[in-house]
Motif scaffolding. Structure first.
Motif, mmCIF file in Angstrom:
data_model
loop_
_atom_site.group_PDB
_atom_site.id
_atom_site.type_symbol
_atom_site.label_atom_id
_atom_site.label_comp_id
_atom_site.label_asym_id
_atom_site.label_seq_id
_atom_site.Cartn_x
_atom_site.Cartn_y
_atom_site.Cartn_z
ATOM 1 N N SER A 313 27.095 46.183 40.814
ATOM 2 C CA SER A 313 27.630 46.146 39.267
ATOM 3 C C SER A 313 26.817 47.271 38.578
ATOM 4 O O SER A 313 27.158 47.460 37.465
ATOM 5 C CB SER A 313 27.604 44.836 38.686
ATOM 6 N N GLN A 354 30.953 41.358 37.629
ATOM 7 C CA GLN A 354 31.898 42.356 37.529
ATOM 8 C C GLN A 354 31.481 43.450 37.526
ATOM 9 O O GLN A 354 30.341 43.604 36.721
ATOM 10 C CB GLN A 354 33.114 41.993 36.654
ATOM 11 N N GLU A 401 36.368 46.561 36.424
ATOM 12 C CA GLU A 401 37.599 45.275 35.967
ATOM 13 C C GLU A 401 37.810 45.318 34.457
ATOM 14 O O GLU A 401 38.577 44.526 34.018
ATOM 15 C CB GLU A 401 36.626 43.884 36.406
ATOM 16 N N GLU A 405 37.871 41.583 31.453
ATOM 17 C CA GLU A 405 37.342 40.952 32.307
ATOM 18 C C GLU A 405 38.664 40.267 33.187
ATOM 19 O O GLU A 405 38.628 39.182 33.541
ATOM 20 C CB GLU A 405 36.369 39.856 31.984
ATOM 21 N N ARG A 407 41.263 39.424 36.280
ATOM 22 C CA ARG A 407 40.803 38.966 37.718
ATOM 23 C C ARG A 407 41.969 39.387 38.503
ATOM 24 O O ARG A 407 42.090 38.738 39.609
ATOM 25 C CB ARG A 407 40.574 37.604 37.931
ATOM 26 N N ARG A 410 40.410 45.961 40.425
ATOM 27 C CA ARG A 410 39.970 46.889 39.580
ATOM 28 C C ARG A 410 40.810 48.067 39.350
ATOM 29 O O ARG A 410 41.706 48.353 40.081
ATOM 30 C CB ARG A 410 38.655 47.677 40.315
#
Length: 610
Positions: A313, A354, A401, A405, A407, A410
């Motif tokens: 990350s 992330q 991401e 955030e 889920r 990407r």
């Protein structure tokens, strides 16, 4: 009594290392100790049966309650009106200071101001989110709850000639008392406080005076003299309450698990420090003249940039614990039913790993603003910062991401890209304005490459708007920051068209959704409310576009959605209810920034017209 109060039916108190929520009926239903991110002592907000609480309430008759803060303080007053009189409880936590400690005090002072009232105190802790059993040991002076390495000492404080009726209720504690008009009593709760002791009422009153003095001195240090000062001051106090004094790191919220949709799964733990939120807070604090607080978070941020995380990350994680550590493993508390059945209840946050490229722009913009505000960058910090920018030059052109955030995998998020442009632009300015060593040629090339890419791939010509990510036609409210950061000018036709698209698709009677989950799947079920930070960004965007009357109306409409104490959660529901973790630093820092920006532009207009 409802099993669960409304999320917005709470006030916040704290000691700058942890905090507690007090509901409108006088119940402390959320309190973690010794830090914001520690396990809970009281958590009935997430499970009315298993979570634990501390309640103060009149015993007899129909009760109407109201809450207010002692002006310019973080001391909360809950007033009870009954047929027999009027009483109130004053809740506060004496400031713990800047040295980490396991000992925290929560003071609950009760008094009758008219007539005669009978009160009961219930103290029912449930340590470690209700997972750890406890034992209760009674003493003449009070009681001690002990379990799982945590102790809670309860010292009842009498009212002169009146004796308190203190007795067990299983492994919990009940205190009953009757107070005539003008009489006071109380309870002192202390974590790791040892054996209870006799506390004179005068001692609690002295603590109250000292605490009020601290907050009023802090408020009076603000340089803000503009419009909406009461709302801005309350937001500033809320931000201060959500900041961990030993490190200067603000948490996103003092709570975990409160839902973005009632009964839904969007229930996250926000008791951590996001690079993004903290960076935005620097702008808010500087706007009010709080340079010491801005510098404290600047040092915390500097320490993170000088560390080498060594993860995929990048050199910075998106969030940390308040002490800078990064062990945020997410787990589900299966034994808790969640607020009004909203499960799962999560602690920890797996989003910590992330890749969110926007954090570099937000961090560099904050550092640039801080330096212009007189908070300099030391040599070693600059060297660490150049390493971060060099890394960004190599890694900006990849999916991430995103700011929200998600889920769902990407994407090439436009917001992340333009914040990479911000990071490179601010780094170049920091180097040029102070003659610092930097790979200026490379940074300039990459900054310009980011700009060209966004203009060619982030713009949807058919729809006439910048979009959430490349190749999509989804509108995203995060793009409201484009003119606020200088990526585009407020009167650029591309931006005017984008703002119009946001207004068509995301604005609902001044409130702003961050995006449409059905149009842009984010890997989670359900919907959500409007995002308060997006509404305040909208206010600022309108103001910068010269639409001051509209901006002022939107801002004042938004104030009607605050709870009676002036506090905001993360989101606003369809009928105006607060949703998500409460209160939310994001909402309050963006309120401050919008107020400062709008007030300045209104003053400029007044001078021109005057």
């Amino acid at each position: 009594m409802e099993r669960y109060p409304e999320i917005g039916d709470h006030g916040l108190i704290g000691d700058l290392q942890t905090a507690a929520l007090v509901s409108g009926d006088g119940t402390v239903d959320w309190f973690c100790c010794p830090r914001f991110d520690s396990p809970s002592v009281f958590a009935s907000l997430l499970d009315a049966d298993r979570g634990g609480y501390c309640r103060v309430a009149p015993v007899d008759g129909h009760v109407v309650s109201r809450q207010l803060y002692l002006p310019e303080t973080a001391m909360l007053i809950t007033r009870f009106m009954t047929e027999g009189g009027v009483g109130e409880v004053v809740d506060f936590m004496p400031v713990a200071g800047t040295v980490p400690t396991d000992r925290h005090r929560l003071v609950r002072m009760v008094r009758t101001v008219r007539g005669t009232m009978r009160f009961t105190f219930e103290v029912r802790p449930r340590f470690d989110y209700g997972r750890a059993p406890h034992k209760l040991e009674m003493f003449d002076e009070g009681a001690v709850f002990a379990g799982d390495g945590m102790e809670l000492t309860v010292s009842p404080v009498g009212s002169g000639h009146r004796a308190l009726d203190v007795h067990r209720d299983g492994d919990d504690l009940l205190v009953e008392l009757t107070l005539d008009e003008g009489e006071s009593a109380g309870v002192l709760l202390e974590s790791m406080g040892g054996r209870p002791h006799r506390v004179p009422l005068a001692e609690l009153e002295h603590l109250a005076q000292d605490t009020a003095r601290y907050w009023r001195d802090w408020v009076n240090a603000s340089t803000y003299r503009g419009r909406w000062r009461e709302m801005v001051t309350r937001s500033a106090i809320a931000l201060k309450l959500m900041t961990y004094a030993p490190t200067g790191a603000p948490v996103a919220s003092p709570t975990a698990g409160l839902p973005e949709q009632v009964g839904g799964e969007r229930n996250w733990d926000y008791r951590y420090t996001w690079i993004r939120d903290g960076s935005f807070s620097i702008h808010a604090l500087l706007g009010l003249g709080y340079t010491e607080e801005a510098a404290a978070f600047g040092r915390w941020l500097r320490d993170r940039t000088m560390e080498s995380a060594g993860s995929s990350s990048g050199p910075l994680k998106i969030m940390y614990r308040v002490d800078g550590s990064s062990d945020l493993t997410e787990e589900t508390l299966e034994h808790l039913e969640g607020w009004r059945g909203s499960r799962p209840v999560r602690i920890g946050n797996d989003a910590a790993d992330q890749l969110q490229l926007d954090i570099y722009g937000e961090a560099l913009d904050a550092m640039y603003s801080a330096e212009r505000g007189g908070i300099g960058i030391a040599h070693q910090a600059w060297l660490g910062l150049t390493d971060v920018i060099d890394w960004l030059c190599d890694h900006w052109d990849q999916p991430d991401e995103g700011v929200w955030e998600t889920r769902g995998g990407r994407q090439d998020f436009t917001y992340g890209r333009f914040q990479c442009w911000v990071a490179l632009d601010r780094a170049l300015r920091l180097a040029a304005e102070h003659g610092r060593p930097a790979d200026v040629a490379r940074w300039t090339i990459e900054r310009d490459n980011v700009y060209r890419q966004i203009m060619s791939r982030g713009w949807n010509a058919e729809k006439g708007t910048f979009t959430q990510h490349y190749g999509s036609d989804v509108v995203d409210a995060a793009l409201l920051l484009m003119p606020l950061t200088g990526f585009v000018t407020p009167n650029d036709p591309l931006w005017e068209s984008t703002l119009a698209a946001i207004e068509r698709e995301l604005v609902s009677d001044s409130l702003v959704y961050r995006y449409n989950p059905s149009a842009s799947p984010d890997g989670l079920r359900g919907d959500e409310g409007t995002f308060s930070i997006c509404t305040f960004w909208y206010v600022d965007a309108l103001a910068r576009a010269g639409r001051l009357t509209e901006a002022q109306l939107v801002f004042q409409k938004m104030q009607t959605y605050a709870n009676p104490l002036g506090l905001f959660s993360e989101e606003i529901g369809l009928t105006g209810e607060q949703l998500g973790n409460f209160p939310q630093a994001f909402s309050h820092l963006s309120l401050i920034n919008a107020a400062v920006s709008l007030d300045r532009r209104l003053e400029e207009r007044a001078r021109r017209c005057g």
